[in-house]
Scaffold this motif. Structure first.
Motif, PDB file in Angstrom:
ATOM      1  N   ASP A 285      63.721  51.764  27.351  1.00  0.00           N
ATOM      2  CA  ASP A 285      63.592  53.057  27.612  1.00  0.00           C
ATOM      3  C   ASP A 285      64.056  52.295  29.230  1.00  0.00           C
ATOM      4  N   GLU A 286      63.514  53.632  30.190  1.00  0.00           N
ATOM      5  CA  GLU A 286      63.725  52.808  31.781  1.00  0.00           C
ATOM      6  C   GLU A 286      62.241  51.971  31.906  1.00  0.00           C
ATOM      7  N   GLN A 287      60.629  52.445  31.315  1.00  0.00           N
ATOM      8  CA  GLN A 287      59.752  51.671  31.160  1.00  0.00           C
ATOM      9  C   GLN A 287      60.450  50.480  31.156  1.00  0.00           C
ATOM     10  N   VAL A 288      61.014  49.594  30.209  1.00  0.00           N
ATOM     11  CA  VAL A 288      61.487  48.435  29.918  1.00  0.00           C
ATOM     12  C   VAL A 288      62.059  47.823  31.269  1.00  0.00           C
ATOM     13  N   ILE A 289      62.819  48.448  31.597  1.00  0.00           N
ATOM     14  CA  ILE A 289      63.283  48.139  33.190  1.00  0.00           C
ATOM     15  C   ILE A 289      62.307  47.759  34.248  1.00  0.00           C
ATOM     16  N   THR A 290      61.693  49.550  34.802  1.00  0.00           N
ATOM     17  CA  THR A 290      60.697  49.119  35.506  1.00  0.00           C
ATOM     18  C   THR A 290      59.693  47.931  35.362  1.00  0.00           C
ATOM     19  N   ALA A 291      59.505  47.332  34.625  1.00  0.00           N
ATOM     20  CA  ALA A 291      58.975  46.594  34.504  1.00  0.00           C
ATOM     21  C   ALA A 291      59.181  44.949  34.849  1.00  0.00           C
ATOM     22  N   CYS A 292      60.224  45.027  34.568  1.00  0.00           N
ATOM     23  CA  CYS A 292      60.895  43.571  35.001  1.00  0.00           C
ATOM     24  C   CYS A 292      61.449  43.959  35.916  1.00  0.00           C
ATOM     25  N   ALA A 293      61.477  45.116  36.251  1.00  0.00           N
ATOM     26  CA  ALA A 293      62.115  44.649  38.021  1.00  0.00           C
ATOM     27  C   ALA A 293      60.443  43.743  39.084  1.00  0.00           C
ATOM     28  N   VAL A 294      59.825  43.841  38.718  1.00  0.00           N
ATOM     29  CA  VAL A 294      58.199  43.039  38.675  1.00  0.00           C
ATOM     30  C   VAL A 294      58.673  42.411  39.971  1.00  0.00           C
ATOM     31  N   GLN A 295      58.919  41.252  40.662  1.00  0.00           N
ATOM     32  CA  GLN A 295      58.964  40.563  42.379  1.00  0.00           C
ATOM     33  C   GLN A 295      57.975  40.043  42.349  1.00  0.00           C
ATOM     34  N   ASP A 296      58.255  38.800  42.281  1.00  0.00           N
ATOM     35  CA  ASP A 296      56.976  37.185  42.804  1.00  0.00           C
ATOM     36  C   ASP A 296      55.662  38.266  43.845  1.00  0.00           C
ATOM     37  N   LYS A 297      56.216  38.752  44.596  1.00  0.00           N
ATOM     38  CA  LYS A 297      55.736  38.821  45.639  1.00  0.00           C
ATOM     39  C   LYS A 297      54.292  40.677  45.263  1.00  0.00           C
ATOM     40  N   ASP A 298      54.893  41.318  43.883  1.00  0.00           N
ATOM     41  CA  ASP A 298      54.031  42.027  43.854  1.00  0.00           C
ATOM     42  C   ASP A 298      53.117  41.020  42.287  1.00  0.00           C
ATOM     43  N   ILE A 299      52.963  40.046  41.866  1.00  0.00           N
ATOM     44  CA  ILE A 299      52.412  39.052  41.672  1.00  0.00           C
ATOM     45  C   ILE A 299      51.457  38.269  41.977  1.00  0.00           C
ATOM     46  N   VAL A 300      49.622  38.199  41.479  1.00  0.00           N
ATOM     47  CA  VAL A 300      49.120  38.066  42.148  1.00  0.00           C
ATOM     48  C   VAL A 300      47.771  37.670  41.314  1.00  0.00           C
ATOM     49  N   VAL A 301      47.523  35.717  42.200  1.00  0.00           N
ATOM     50  CA  VAL A 301      47.223  35.181  40.939  1.00  0.00           C
ATOM     51  C   VAL A 301      45.964  34.326  42.446  1.00  0.00           C
ATOM     52  N   PRO A 302      45.129  33.778  41.181  1.00  0.00           N
ATOM     53  CA  PRO A 302      43.725  34.081  42.341  1.00  0.00           C
ATOM     54  C   PRO A 302      43.273  32.484  42.168  1.00  0.00           C
ATOM     55  N   VAL A 303      42.904  32.048  43.509  1.00  0.00           N
ATOM     56  CA  VAL A 303      42.773  30.060  43.898  1.00  0.00           C
ATOM     57  C   VAL A 303      41.575  29.614  43.518  1.00  0.00           C
ATOM     58  N   MET A 304      40.734  28.412  43.013  1.00  0.00           N
ATOM     59  CA  MET A 304      39.780  28.239  41.820  1.00  0.00           C
ATOM     60  C   MET A 304      39.670  27.015  42.311  1.00  0.00           C
ATOM     61  N   ASP A 305      38.446  26.978  43.107  1.00  0.00           N
ATOM     62  CA  ASP A 305      37.961  25.427  43.378  1.00  0.00           C
ATOM     63  C   ASP A 305      37.879  24.699  42.415  1.00  0.00           C
ATOM     64  N   ALA A 307      36.201  21.390  42.667  1.00  0.00           N
ATOM     65  CA  ALA A 307      34.923  20.798  42.696  1.00  0.00           C
ATOM     66  C   ALA A 307      33.670  21.517  42.435  1.00  0.00           C
ATOM     67  N   ILE A 308      33.327  22.350  42.200  1.00  0.00           N
ATOM     68  CA  ILE A 308      32.476  22.965  41.364  1.00  0.00           C
ATOM     69  C   ILE A 308      32.787  23.451  39.806  1.00  0.00           C
ATOM     70  N   PRO A 309      32.300  22.878  39.509  1.00  0.00           N
ATOM     71  CA  PRO A 309      32.055  22.424  37.625  1.00  0.00           C
ATOM     72  C   PRO A 309      31.668  23.227  36.843  1.00  0.00           C
ATOM     73  N   ARG A 310      31.913  24.334  36.523  1.00  0.00           N
ATOM     74  CA  ARG A 310      31.363  25.637  36.229  1.00  0.00           C
ATOM     75  C   ARG A 310      32.184  26.113  35.753  1.00  0.00           C
ATOM     76  N   ARG A 311      32.195  27.057  34.837  1.00  0.00           N
ATOM     77  CA  ARG A 311      32.896  28.320  33.573  1.00  0.00           C
ATOM     78  C   ARG A 311      33.384  28.607  34.845  1.00  0.00           C
ATOM     79  N   VAL A 312      33.006  29.819  35.439  1.00  0.00           N
ATOM     80  CA  VAL A 312      34.002  30.838  36.449  1.00  0.00           C
ATOM     81  C   VAL A 312      33.064  29.609  37.692  1.00  0.00           C
ATOM     82  N   ARG A 313      34.576  29.220  38.982  1.00  0.00           N
ATOM     83  CA  ARG A 313      34.028  28.769  39.807  1.00  0.00           C
ATOM     84  C   ARG A 313      34.524  29.720  40.947  1.00  0.00           C
TER      85      ARG A 313
END
Length: 385
Positions: A285-305, A307-313
């Motif tokens: 269906d069209e929903q498959v196309i909509t999902a696959c059309a996602v661009q790099d600018k539309d996907i974000v990712v966290p930058v983790m440090d 240097a802090i040796p913890r489970r949640v950095r």
């Protein structure tokens, strides 16, 4: 609204009439044609990645000796393997390191060597019993001298991941490779908009039993992956902002190709396995196309440090994959060089190969026998109080 069934798509594949695009091709065409026309035109979209996947392993059945042996401890090229599944069944993990001091080699290298057809040394100790009296075994094995040899990977295809940086004053050696001090570099593992599960954020196209390209051969999604966390926070486009869904993969290693299964070693950290994985999406269906059309600018990712040796950095915030792929990101006003662990070019080649298999009628799609969980929580381990 265009609707297809998997049976209809497979009939076109078998007749060599299916229209197949890689996800990179789809992203270009959807800008030109729109989602409706693309949905009417294409039957299957192929995705691929080639990246280190240390949560991988192999199961081997050696065949019985004379007199028989019940393996208790085992080493393959000096790398410990687990023997607790039966008399001569052996499991080796990609991240298990060699016990020989100074050797930058591990289970990933052993797996890759066997797939390449190389010979591997085997040393084992046996538990003496009335039915298994032999207590030692030294031999050499190849993939054609053992019975079963298949990959079973408990965690592959992370749906997004993290970016690693180092705000400290010394180089850190991590599963992302060396992180240079004082924000000297930023390393990311995911291919962004090319990554298979980022193009299927709600897991509509994949499930238990989905057939995939695995290491140059055919594999299947066997189960949810370990650390599967579909409840990760998401953007309005449903893309997660950090590590989310994962899958467990299984496939016959006898049929795999050494180009797509490669051992690697991260200095002062350990071994891993570079693996090519490709996932096809039926355009139902069209929903498959909509999902696959996602661009790099539309996907974000966290930058983790790191240097802090913890489970949640501590996090320096979110960046897009478009920023990462530009070669530099800005952290606290500082320009930081970026580098991917995954090969973008080889990831695209995986998708191209899978596309050709489908176009030639050599690879049909499978209906999942069950969906992957979408409500799984993520539990931490803090030990007994």
């Amino acid at each position: 609204m265009t609707q297809r069934t998997l049976a209809e798509i497979n009939a076109k594949i078998q007749a060599k009439q299916a229209v197949v695009w890689t996800v990179a091709e789809l992203k270009v065409r959807v800008k030109e044609w729109g989602t409706a026309r693309c949905t009417r035109t294409v039957d299957v979209i192929t995705t691929g990645t080639f990246e280190p996947m240390e949560a991988s392993g192999a199961m081997l059945n050696l065949g019985q000796t004379d007199p028989p042996i019940k393996l208790q401890r085992c080493w393959l090229d000096g790398v410990p393997a687990y023997t607790g599944f039966g008399a001569v069944d052996v499991v080796i993990g990609a991240s298990q390191i060699c016990e020989e001091e100074g050797t930058e080699r591990g289970g990933g290298h052993v797996i890759a060597a066997l797939i390449a057809g190389d010979t591997v040394t085997l040393k084992a100790l046996g538990q003496s019993t009335d039915c298994y009296p032999r207590t030692t075994l030294e031999t050499r094995i190849r993939k054609d001298t053992i019975n079963q040899f298949y990959l079973y990977n408990p965690r592959n295809l992370y749906q997004n991941f993290i970016v690693g940086v180092n705000g400290g004053d010394r180089t850190l050696y991590t599963y992302l490779g060396p992180l240079l001090p004082q924000l000297g570099n930023a390393v990311y593992a995911c291919t962004g908009a090319l990554s298979p599960l980022l193009n299927d954020p709600d897991l509509r196209c994949v499930g238990i039993g989905t057939k995939v390209f695995l290491g140059g051969g055919v594999g299947y999604i066997a189960w949810e992956g370990t650390q599967h966390f579909p409840l990760q926070k998401r953007l309005p486009n449903r893309v997660p902002i950090g590590p989310a869904a994962t899958v467990a993969l299984i496939g016959d290693a006898q049929q795999m190709q050494s180009r797509w299964v490669r051992g690697c070693f991260f200095k002062h950290y350990g071994s891993s396995l570079y693996l090519g994985v490709g996932v096809p999406f039926p355009v139902l269906d069209e929903q498959v196309i909509t999902a696959c059309a996602v661009q790099d600018k539309d996907i974000v990712v966290p930058v983790m440090d790191f240097a802090i040796p913890r489970r949640v950095r501590p996090s320096f915030g979110l960046v897009s994959y478009a920023q990462l792929k530009s070669g530099r990101i800005t952290i606290n006003g500082t320009q930081v060089r970026t580098a991917p662990l995954a090969s973008i070019a080889w990831s695209m080649e995986v998708a191209e190969i899978l596309k050709s298999w489908i176009e030639q009628g050599e690879f049909t799609l499978t209906e999942p026998v069950a969906p992957l969980p979408t409500e799984r929580v993520f539990l931490a381990q803090d030990g007994l109080e």
